[in-house]
Write an enzyme that holds these catalytic residues in place. Structure first.
Site, PDB file in Angstrom:
ATOM      1  N   ARG A   1     -20.086 -15.472   7.826  1.00  0.00           N
ATOM      2  CA  ARG A   1     -20.592 -15.335   6.738  1.00  0.00           C
ATOM      3  C   ARG A   1     -20.681 -17.140   6.336  1.00  0.00           C
ATOM      4  O   ARG A   1     -20.315 -18.141   6.340  1.00  0.00           O
ATOM      5  CB  ARG A   1     -19.114 -15.049   5.534  1.00  0.00           C
ATOM      6  CG  ARG A   1     -19.555 -15.441   4.160  1.00  0.00           C
ATOM      7  CD  ARG A   1     -18.495 -15.682   2.885  1.00  0.00           C
ATOM      8  NE  ARG A   1     -18.851 -13.726   3.346  1.00  0.00           N
ATOM      9  CZ  ARG A   1     -17.940 -13.157   1.705  1.00  0.00           C
ATOM     10  NH1 ARG A   1     -17.014 -13.704   0.472  1.00  0.00           N
ATOM     11  NH2 ARG A   1     -17.770 -12.311   1.803  1.00  0.00           N
TER      12      ARG A   1
ATOM     13  N   HIS B   1     -25.439  -7.731   3.571  1.00  0.00           N
ATOM     14  CA  HIS B   1     -24.008  -7.742   3.183  1.00  0.00           C
ATOM     15  C   HIS B   1     -23.656  -6.534   3.878  1.00  0.00           C
ATOM     16  O   HIS B   1     -23.638  -5.624   3.244  1.00  0.00           O
ATOM     17  CB  HIS B   1     -23.783  -8.065   1.587  1.00  0.00           C
ATOM     18  CG  HIS B   1     -22.245  -8.262   1.825  1.00  0.00           C
ATOM     19  ND1 HIS B   1     -21.337  -8.750   2.652  1.00  0.00           N
ATOM     20  CD2 HIS B   1     -21.402  -7.704   1.001  1.00  0.00           C
ATOM     21  CE1 HIS B   1     -19.695  -9.239   2.170  1.00  0.00           C
ATOM     22  NE2 HIS B   1     -20.148  -8.413   1.185  1.00  0.00           N
TER      23      HIS B   1
ATOM     24  N   GLN C   1     -20.003  -4.819   3.383  1.00  0.00           N
ATOM     25  CA  GLN C   1     -19.686  -4.244   2.390  1.00  0.00           C
ATOM     26  C   GLN C   1     -21.174  -2.659   2.540  1.00  0.00           C
ATOM     27  O   GLN C   1     -19.957  -1.344   1.626  1.00  0.00           O
ATOM     28  CB  GLN C   1     -20.681  -5.277   1.251  1.00  0.00           C
ATOM     29  CG  GLN C   1     -20.417  -4.255  -0.251  1.00  0.00           C
ATOM     30  CD  GLN C   1     -19.139  -5.202  -0.510  1.00  0.00           C
ATOM     31  OE1 GLN C   1     -18.630  -5.844  -0.426  1.00  0.00           O
ATOM     32  NE2 GLN C   1     -17.740  -3.526  -0.867  1.00  0.00           N
TER      33      GLN C   1
ATOM     34  N   ASP D   1     -24.307  -6.603  -9.283  1.00  0.00           N
ATOM     35  CA  ASP D   1     -23.400  -7.525  -8.670  1.00  0.00           C
ATOM     36  C   ASP D   1     -23.340  -8.889  -9.334  1.00  0.00           C
ATOM     37  O   ASP D   1     -24.705  -9.043  -9.948  1.00  0.00           O
ATOM     38  CB  ASP D   1     -24.130  -8.162  -7.462  1.00  0.00           C
ATOM     39  CG  ASP D   1     -23.588  -8.888  -6.502  1.00  0.00           C
ATOM     40  OD1 ASP D   1     -22.360  -9.713  -6.633  1.00  0.00           O
ATOM     41  OD2 ASP D   1     -24.459  -9.546  -5.828  1.00  0.00           O
TER      42      ASP D   1
ATOM     43  N   CYS E   1     -19.606  -4.715  -5.573  1.00  0.00           N
ATOM     44  CA  CYS E   1     -18.814  -5.681  -4.770  1.00  0.00           C
ATOM     45  C   CYS E   1     -18.026  -6.468  -5.234  1.00  0.00           C
ATOM     46  O   CYS E   1     -16.688  -6.721  -3.991  1.00  0.00           O
ATOM     47  CB  CYS E   1     -19.826  -5.701  -3.836  1.00  0.00           C
ATOM     48  SG  CYS E   1     -20.863  -7.632  -5.000  1.00  0.00           S
TER      49      CYS E   1
ATOM     50  N   ARG F   1     -13.061  -2.101   2.002  1.00  0.00           N
ATOM     51  CA  ARG F   1     -13.647  -3.021   2.726  1.00  0.00           C
ATOM     52  C   ARG F   1     -12.942  -3.602   4.247  1.00  0.00           C
ATOM     53  O   ARG F   1     -13.498  -3.422   5.422  1.00  0.00           O
ATOM     54  CB  ARG F   1     -13.689  -4.208   2.471  1.00  0.00           C
ATOM     55  CG  ARG F   1     -14.762  -4.353   0.318  1.00  0.00           C
ATOM     56  CD  ARG F   1     -16.092  -3.974   1.414  1.00  0.00           C
ATOM     57  NE  ARG F   1     -16.330  -5.436   2.347  1.00  0.00           N
ATOM     58  CZ  ARG F   1     -16.835  -6.899   2.197  1.00  0.00           C
ATOM     59  NH1 ARG F   1     -16.096  -7.573   0.961  1.00  0.00           N
ATOM     60  NH2 ARG F   1     -17.002  -7.071   2.950  1.00  0.00           N
TER      61      ARG F   1
HETATM   62  N1  NVA Z   1     -23.891 -11.532  -4.474  1.00  0.00           N
HETATM   63  C1  NVA Z   1     -22.968 -11.903  -3.907  1.00  0.00           C
HETATM   64  C2  NVA Z   1     -22.133 -11.252  -3.293  1.00  0.00           C
HETATM   65  C3  NVA Z   1     -20.480 -11.562  -2.833  1.00  0.00           C
HETATM   66  C4  NVA Z   1     -19.860 -10.718  -2.645  1.00  0.00           C
HETATM   67  C5  NVA Z   1     -23.138 -13.179  -3.898  1.00  0.00           C
HETATM   68  O1  NVA Z   1     -23.394 -13.492  -2.455  1.00  0.00           O
HETATM   69  O2  NVA Z   1     -22.256 -14.421  -3.568  1.00  0.00           O
HETATM   70  N1   CP Z   2     -17.275  -8.433  -1.675  1.00  0.00           N
HETATM   71  C1   CP Z   2     -17.422  -9.156  -1.155  1.00  0.00           C
HETATM   72  O1   CP Z   2     -17.773  -9.279  -0.449  1.00  0.00           O
HETATM   73  O2   CP Z   2     -15.778 -10.149  -1.589  1.00  0.00           O
HETATM   74  P1   CP Z   2     -15.959 -11.230  -1.150  1.00  0.00           P
HETATM   75  O3   CP Z   2     -16.854 -12.550  -1.280  1.00  0.00           O
HETATM   76  O4   CP Z   2     -14.306 -11.302  -1.336  1.00  0.00           O
HETATM   77  O5   CP Z   2     -15.609 -11.356   0.954  1.00  0.00           O
END
Ligand code: NVA
Ligand code: CP
Length: 328
Positions: free
Chosen positions: A106, A133, A136, A229, A270, A315
């Site tokens: 990540r 992502h 997800q 989101d 999400c 998830r």
């Molecule tokens: N768009 C958000 C998704 C988090 C799961 C981010 O990248 O922070």
């Molecule tokens: N939806 C999601 O990816 O959550 P986290 O950022 O908590 O992993």
């Protein structure tokens, strides 16, 4: 269906059949877990989890899923490893590939996860980049299928920041699986035109449609799912909030947006979500801009249409399916 050895970096790399296979496998593994059937068939394997951004769901899902499958896990956070600062991704990949059976990443650019996959020689799973992502997506499609009994033909409306990882991924996934995707937002936040073109190409084959629309009434009319989101994603500067709020407040998911949707429509996110003042960031935004809720109202988030916690649970089951399919 054989996905062994394959990395899971973005859904554009997978056929509709492969994506549905992962959704089916996630459902199967979920049923096994619920009925207490042990499924530790990947005993003896080891995986590494690299997180350059924070996480609750993704990290916990990988860890619990790995343990259920009988695997051992190493968690690497950027402050406790050499990644990027003292050692390139290419070198890191070649080291970890000698020790681990699979690697989750990540972080920031999609090119990083693509490079990890190219050089490690083991399956790499994208746990979120700026662009995509994908894990997800399997959870979201499983959740939708559990609630609607199908995927094809549903009207899926994504409101808010549609030009980042979630908007991009959902557009591609809907295109692949034949849902009608609508990005409902200020045109500044429409997904990248090149990606829209790719999604439209895919949609031609599957019966999906891709629409960009700045009218909430038109977009949400007869919607089956309304999804949103956060307006400012991880890695974006705090200074972005002011402009985002001004641009995206008209695209908040609220009772008005749902009044245009089908009576059985569902709300998805999400997570994490800013729907109240129970977070530090939520309170800071409240002090600066006076908002008590952002991308979704507390009423919708806590309401009977919301399926966000089913989605969060899924998830784990879907990440388990992705690891199982690529390692077994
Ligand atoms: N768009 C958000 C998704 C988090 C799961 C981010 O990248 O922070
Ligand atoms: N939806 C999601 O990816 O959550 P986290 O950022 O908590 O992993």
């Amino acid at each position: 269906m054989n996905l062994k050895g394959k990395s899971f970096l973005k859904l554009l790399d997978f056929t509709p059949e492969e994506i549905l296979y992962l959704v089916d496998l996630a459902a199967e593994l979920k049923a096994k877990k619920k009925s207490g059937i042990v499924h530790d068939e990947l005993r003896g394997k080891n995986i590494a989890l690299i997180f350059e951004k924070t996480s609750t769901r993704t990290r916990c899902s990988f860890e619990v899923a790995a343990h259920d499958l009988g695997m051992q896990v190493t968690y690497l956070d950027p402050s406790a490893s050499q990644i990027g600062k003292k050692e390139s991704i290419k070198d890191t990949a070649r080291v970890l590939g000698r020790m681990y059976d699979g690697i989750e990443y990540r972080g920031y650019g999609q090119e990083i996860v693509e490079q990890l996959a190219e050089y490690s020689g083991v399956p790499v799973w994208n746990g979120l980049t700026n662009e995509f992502h994908p894990t997800q997506m399997i959870a979201d499609m499983l959740t939708i299928r559990e609630h609607f009994g199908k995927l094809k033909g549903l009207k899926f409306v994504y409101m808010g920041d549609a030009r980042y990882n979630m908007g991009n991924s959902l557009m591609v996934t809907c295109a692949k699986l034949g849902l009608h995707f609508v990005a409902c937002t200020n045109p500044k936040y429409y997904p990248d035109p090149a990606l829209v073109e790719k999604a439209k190409e895919v949609a031609k084959e599957t019966g999906a449609t891709i629409t960009l629309c700045d009218s909430v009434e038109e977009a949400c009319k007869d919607a089956d799912i309304i999804y949103t989101d956060v307006w400012v994603s991880m890695g974006e500067p705090d200074e972005a909030w002011k402009e985002r709020i001004a641009d995206l407040l008209p695209y908040q998911v609220n009772a008005k947006a749902f009044s245009y949707a089908k009576p059985e429509a569902r709300f998805m996110h999400c997570l994490p979500a800013f729907h109240d003042l129970e977070t530090t960031v939520g309170r800071e935004i409240h002090e600066k801009f006076g908002l008590t809720e952002m991308e979704v109202t507390d009423e919708v988030f806590e309401g009977e249409r919301s399926i966000v916690f089913d989605e969060a649970e899924n998830r784990m089951h879907s990440i388990k399916a992705i690891m199982y399919a690529t390692l077994k």
